[in-house]
Design a protein around this motif. Structure first.
Motif, PDB file in Angstrom:
ATOM      1  N   LEU A 296       1.252  -1.069  -0.213  1.00 16.41           N
ATOM      2  CA  LEU A 296       0.007  -0.157  -0.124  1.00 16.41           C
ATOM      3  C   LEU A 296       1.150   1.324   0.015  1.00 16.41           C
ATOM      4  O   LEU A 296       0.663   2.352  -0.637  1.00 16.41           O
TER       5      LEU A 296
ATOM      6  N   GLU B 163      -5.472  10.967   3.306  1.00 18.97           N
ATOM      7  CA  GLU B 163      -5.888   9.277   4.363  1.00 18.97           C
ATOM      8  C   GLU B 163      -6.078   8.470   3.634  1.00 18.97           C
ATOM      9  O   GLU B 163      -6.077   7.939   2.956  1.00 18.97           O
ATOM     10  N   THR B 164      -6.784   7.426   4.397  1.00 22.84           N
ATOM     11  CA  THR B 164      -7.078   6.097   4.314  1.00 22.84           C
ATOM     12  C   THR B 164      -8.577   5.915   4.380  1.00 22.84           C
ATOM     13  O   THR B 164      -9.336   6.746   4.994  1.00 22.84           O
TER      14      THR B 164
ATOM     15  N   TRP C  28      -7.681   1.408   6.206  1.00 25.03           N
ATOM     16  CA  TRP C  28      -6.135   0.869   4.988  1.00 25.03           C
ATOM     17  C   TRP C  28      -6.350   1.040   4.189  1.00 25.03           C
ATOM     18  O   TRP C  28      -4.945   0.956   2.924  1.00 25.03           O
TER      19      TRP C  28
ATOM     20  N   PRO D  45      -5.235   3.644   1.071  1.00 20.73           N
ATOM     21  CA  PRO D  45      -5.004   4.797   0.565  1.00 20.73           C
ATOM     22  C   PRO D  45      -6.190   5.836  -0.718  1.00 20.73           C
ATOM     23  O   PRO D  45      -5.877   5.193  -1.767  1.00 20.73           O
TER      24      PRO D  45
END
Length: 345
Positions: free
Chosen positions: A73, A188-189, A193, A195
């Protein structure tokens, strides 16, 4: 007339046949001829994808942390800004041009968003529109200088590189500006989890692919890059299309600037310095030709991922940042060399 044409082509065909026979005798000794035909075709047609797979395998063997979900990620996040910039640059390179200004335009667009939303207290949605309009305006100015001012793309976009960076510094007074909280979530995500920059990258990649494959402007880009004079004679309004091409590049740069500023939680006038070179490298590594007429959005995405995987893997292996630049330069040179060999084959 048909009989005469066919008969007049006979000697030429015979000469080509003899020449082809001679070349045919040389083929077994050519590069890659020992590979099975199917595998050789896959490697030639999907060289960037093959390189990405090989790099992932090698990095996995060298570092046990590389293949973890979190690290993958991270690779996607690292590739996001470069990929978004590179999608816009793909349009330019496919059309036979170059855009050196995208990094500066990205920074200036982000500064405009932060300045209008915080210092001028404008609604965030209006600040976003102004930011995107800033990127498009910079791109259109590039297009005007190139299409109507007859400046070489290198010179015109080099001038914009300096001008946009200077405007970013003037607007911000040389200091970072606070980014609106409503836009900070872009960095942010999602769900704790996934992105958001990766999602934006995929959406922008889909738009880039759609424009190239399904629109008149996309087909015009390939025609202009293949042969500009032939495109003009076939009825394509080349100058107008160049405005579209560079305007799109500016728009993608603005989106990249917003994503980068969201990740940094501030708009910085010196942000994205050198990113234009990474964007061009991603396009070239992805299989586009700097002479124009060839390139795909999917290849550009793979090129950006190759750069991100390379940097991430070298960091995990504790390779010096100085040597990383050497390795990346070698990879870019190798990509161009392989592209040349592929075209000869």
């Amino acid at each position: 007339m048909a009989t005469e044409t066919q008969s007049s082509g006979g000697p030429g065909q015979g000469h080509q046949g003899r020449q082809g026979h001679r070349l045919g005798k040389q083929r077994p000794g050519g590069p890659g001829q020992g590979l099975p035909p199917v595998l050789r075709r896959v490697l030639l047609d999907n060289g960037a994808l093959s390189a990405l797979v090989v790099m992932i395998v090698v990095m996995t063997l060298l570092s046990g942390d590389f293949l973890s979900t979190q690290n993958l990620l991270n690779v996607g996040v690292q590739a996001a800004v470069t990929a978004i910039l590179a999608f816009g640059v793909t349009y330019v390179i496919v059309s036979g041009g170059i855009d050196l200004s995208v990094g500066s335009v990205a920074a200036f667009s982000a500064i405009m968003l932060a300045w209008t939303a915080t210092d001028q207290s404008m609604p965030v949605w209006l600040a976003v529109v102004i930011s995107l309009a800033t990127g498009v305006a910079c791109g259109l100015l590039n297009g005007v200088l190139i299409a109507y001012g007859k400046l070489p793309p290198f010179i015109a976009t080099l001038a914009m590189l300096s001008a946009a960076r200077g405007l970013a510094l003037v607007t911000s007074q040389g200091t970072p500006l606070a980014f609106p909280d409503a836009m900070a979530s872009v960095g942010e995500t999602l769900g704790g989890w996934l992105p958001v920059p990766v999602l934006v990258m995929l959406v922008m990649g889909g738009i880039a692919a759609l424009v190239l494959a399904r629109t008149y402007s996309g087909r015009a880009m390939y025609a202009i890059g293949g042969n500009e004079e032939a495109a003009r004679l076939s009825g394509i309004r080349v100058r107008r299309q160049k405005l579209v091409i560079y305007g799109l590049s500016g728009a993608f740069a603005a989106v990249a600037g917003i994503v980068l500023a969201s990740r940094l939680v501030s708009a910085q006038p010196q942000a994205a310095m050198g990113y234009e070179l990474d964007a061009i490298a991603a396009v070239v590594i992805g299989g586009a030709s700097l002479s124009g007429g060839v390139g795909k959005a999917s290849g550009t995405l793979i090129g950006a991922l190759i750069l991100a995987v390379l940097r991430n893997g070298l960091n995990l292996l504790d390779v010096s940042a100085f040597w990383q630049q050497v390795v990346i330069g070698a990879v870019i040179a190798l990509a161009v060399l392989l592209d040349t060999l592929r075209r000869r084959t």
